[in-house]
Design a protein around this motif. Structure first.
Motif, PDB file in Angstrom:
ATOM      1  N   UNK A 140       0.832  -1.213   0.000  1.00  0.00           N
ATOM      2  CA  UNK A 140       0.000   0.000   0.000  1.00  0.00           C
ATOM      3  C   UNK A 140       0.863   1.259   0.000  1.00  0.00           C
ATOM      4  N   UNK A 141       1.991   1.189   0.689  1.00  0.00           N
ATOM      5  CA  UNK A 141       2.846   2.383   0.779  1.00  0.00           C
ATOM      6  C   UNK A 141       3.361   2.830  -0.592  1.00  0.00           C
ATOM      7  N   UNK A 142       3.338   1.910  -1.566  1.00  0.00           N
ATOM      8  CA  UNK A 142       3.823   2.260  -2.915  1.00  0.00           C
ATOM      9  C   UNK A 142       2.793   3.050  -3.712  1.00  0.00           C
ATOM     10  N   UNK A 143       1.555   3.051  -3.221  1.00  0.00           N
ATOM     11  CA  UNK A 143       0.473   3.646  -4.019  1.00  0.00           C
ATOM     12  C   UNK A 143       0.556   5.173  -3.980  1.00  0.00           C
ATOM     13  N   UNK A 144       0.552   5.769  -5.156  1.00  0.00           N
ATOM     14  CA  UNK A 144       0.705   7.227  -5.266  1.00  0.00           C
ATOM     15  C   UNK A 144      -0.660   7.914  -5.189  1.00  0.00           C
ATOM     16  N   UNK A 145      -0.607   9.206  -4.939  1.00  0.00           N
ATOM     17  CA  UNK A 145      -1.873   9.923  -4.734  1.00  0.00           C
ATOM     18  C   UNK A 145      -2.661  10.127  -6.025  1.00  0.00           C
ATOM     19  N   UNK A 146      -2.010   9.939  -7.169  1.00  0.00           N
ATOM     20  CA  UNK A 146      -2.730  10.067  -8.455  1.00  0.00           C
ATOM     21  C   UNK A 146      -3.222   8.709  -8.967  1.00  0.00           C
ATOM     22  N   UNK A 147      -3.088   7.657  -8.148  1.00  0.00           N
ATOM     23  CA  UNK A 147      -3.605   6.344  -8.536  1.00  0.00           C
ATOM     24  C   UNK A 147      -4.888   6.074  -7.757  1.00  0.00           C
ATOM     25  N   UNK A 148      -5.791   5.321  -8.370  1.00  0.00           N
ATOM     26  CA  UNK A 148      -7.023   4.943  -7.681  1.00  0.00           C
ATOM     27  C   UNK A 148      -7.056   3.432  -7.569  1.00  0.00           C
ATOM     28  N   UNK A 149      -7.334   2.963  -6.384  1.00  0.00           N
ATOM     29  CA  UNK A 149      -7.440   1.514  -6.177  1.00  0.00           C
ATOM     30  C   UNK A 149      -8.898   1.082  -6.293  1.00  0.00           C
ATOM     31  N   UNK A 150      -9.089  -0.119  -6.789  1.00  0.00           N
ATOM     32  CA  UNK A 150     -10.441  -0.675  -6.851  1.00  0.00           C
ATOM     33  C   UNK A 150     -10.778  -1.353  -5.527  1.00  0.00           C
TER      34      UNK A 150
END
Ligand SMILES: Cc1ncc(COP(=O)(O)O)c(C=O)c1O
Length: 365
Positions: free
Chosen positions: A97-107
């Protein structure tokens, strides 16, 4: 893997046709955000040049299958200093989760995942889209109740920002009534959730050709932007063009005598003295054994693939002596991909997605 540049077998990708297809889809959905699907290396067309072309055309929302694909696409954004949004369809492991950037959206398709994530120690803010299972029965929250609980769980934790909601159609290519039923189910869920989603989207490629998603302000076309996945008659009607053509060359030409056999297993026997040609493509390239008996196009002639397709090469029957070096079309303007798929008993998505990276990709601007 060795770079595939020294073999006369190449997948030619027409980037103007890509733009034509995206613009055509956009023209049917003027006010809607298009999230082109770039998963699986842009359906094996090569995510770098495809993404770059779409970015240059002003597209700023994309979808991919998993975290690795998001990381790869983000590198393209970073190289070109571009601000764009990525929707990831698949689950992300908690430890990533820490890799997820603020411009990405998770399903968010599972309540269990959401509950587990809330227990997990992460501090970055996650933008998310809910996925509702409206009848495909693959991913997605299954009932209104479950969707309500998922939304409430997310809204009660300020690390989550709920940006969107979507569903996925299962039969948009074959069953309009079934698709309308899915859309109605989704609409009903939306209606009962007391929340203003920034992004609402349902349509895949064939969904984009139907008028069933009035409540949506976005769509996720994949195949159609590559000029595949729609009915043969729809290509002309909508002006969609296949963007990929597969070519190779005759590398050897020889004559065999009546009664002689060709290839492993000797599954082909010449009915008369025949000219045959050898083409450097085989099942290691994703050009499967089922191609035996199908045809390729060489200099005005459809030539049958004879004998079993080998790992790196295959043989064809020629109408007569032809010079080595002549270009062979495996699919392209004379042999559409849907025809290849039909003859192989599969779908065109699979034909392109099987094409190995060993085949050089060339891009026509
Ligand atoms: C969730 C989701 N949306 C959109 C698409 C795009 O579908 P298509 O390539 O049929 O347009 C896919 C592809 O399978 C998908 O999984």
């Amino acid at each position: 893997m060795a770079e595939a540049i020294h073999r006369p077998t190449w997948l030619e990708i027409d980037l103007q046709a890509l733009l034509n297809n995206v613009n055509t889809v956009q023209s049917f959905h003027r006010e809607r955000t298009i999230w082109p699907v770039l998963k699986a290396n842009a359906y094996h067309h090569g995510v770098g040049p495809i993404a770059q072309t779409l970015i240059d055309a002003g597209i700023s929302h994309f979808s991919v299958s998993n975290l690795d694909e998001a990381i790869e696409l983000q590198q393209i954004f970073d190289t070109h200093k571009i601000d764009a949004t990525i929707l990831i369809f698949g689950d992300v492991l908690y430890e990533n989760i820490a890799l997820v950037r603020s411009n990405w959206c998770l399903t968010m398709s599972q309540l269990e995942w959401i509950k587990g994530a809330k227990e997990y120690d992460f501090s970055n803010q996650l933008h998310v889209h809910l996925e509702v299972d409206s009848g495909m029965h693959r991913r997605g929250l299954q009932t209104l109740e479950e969707t309500k609980v998922a939304l409430a769980e997310l809204l009660s934790d300020e690390r989550f920002v709920v940006d969107g909601i979507y569903t996925h159609f299962a039969v948009a290519d074959t069953d309009v009534a079934g698709t309308e039923q899915q859309a109605a189910y989704f609409r009903d869920i939306l209606h009962h959730l007391d929340y203003e989603f920034t992004h609402v989207h349902c349509a895949n490629s064939n969904g984009a050709l139907l008028d069933v998603s009035k409540e949506c302000n976005g769509l996720r076309p994949g195949a159609i932007i590559y000029g595949i996945g729609i009915h043969p008659e729809d290509y002309q009607q909508y002006g969609i063009r296949q963007i990929a053509s597969l070519y190779s060359s005759l590398v050897e030409v020889k004559q065999i005598k009546k009664g002689e056999h060709v290839g492993y297993g000797w599954s082909y026997q010449a009915g008369q003295d025949e000219w045959i040609g050898i083409i450097p493509i085989g099942y290691a390239d994703g050009w499967v054994l089922g191609n035996q008996g199908r045809s390729v196009y060489i200099d005005g002639h459809y030539c049958e693939i004879i004998g079993r397709v080998c790992m790196d090469q295959m043989m064809v029957r020629l109408p007569g002596l032809m010079p080595a070096g002549v270009t062979v079309e495996l699919f392209g303007s004379h042999i559409p991909l849907y025809q290849v798929a039909q003859e192989l008993g599969t779908i065109d998505y699979e034909v392109v997605c099987l094409l190995d990276e060993r085949i050089m990709r060339t891009y026509i601007k």
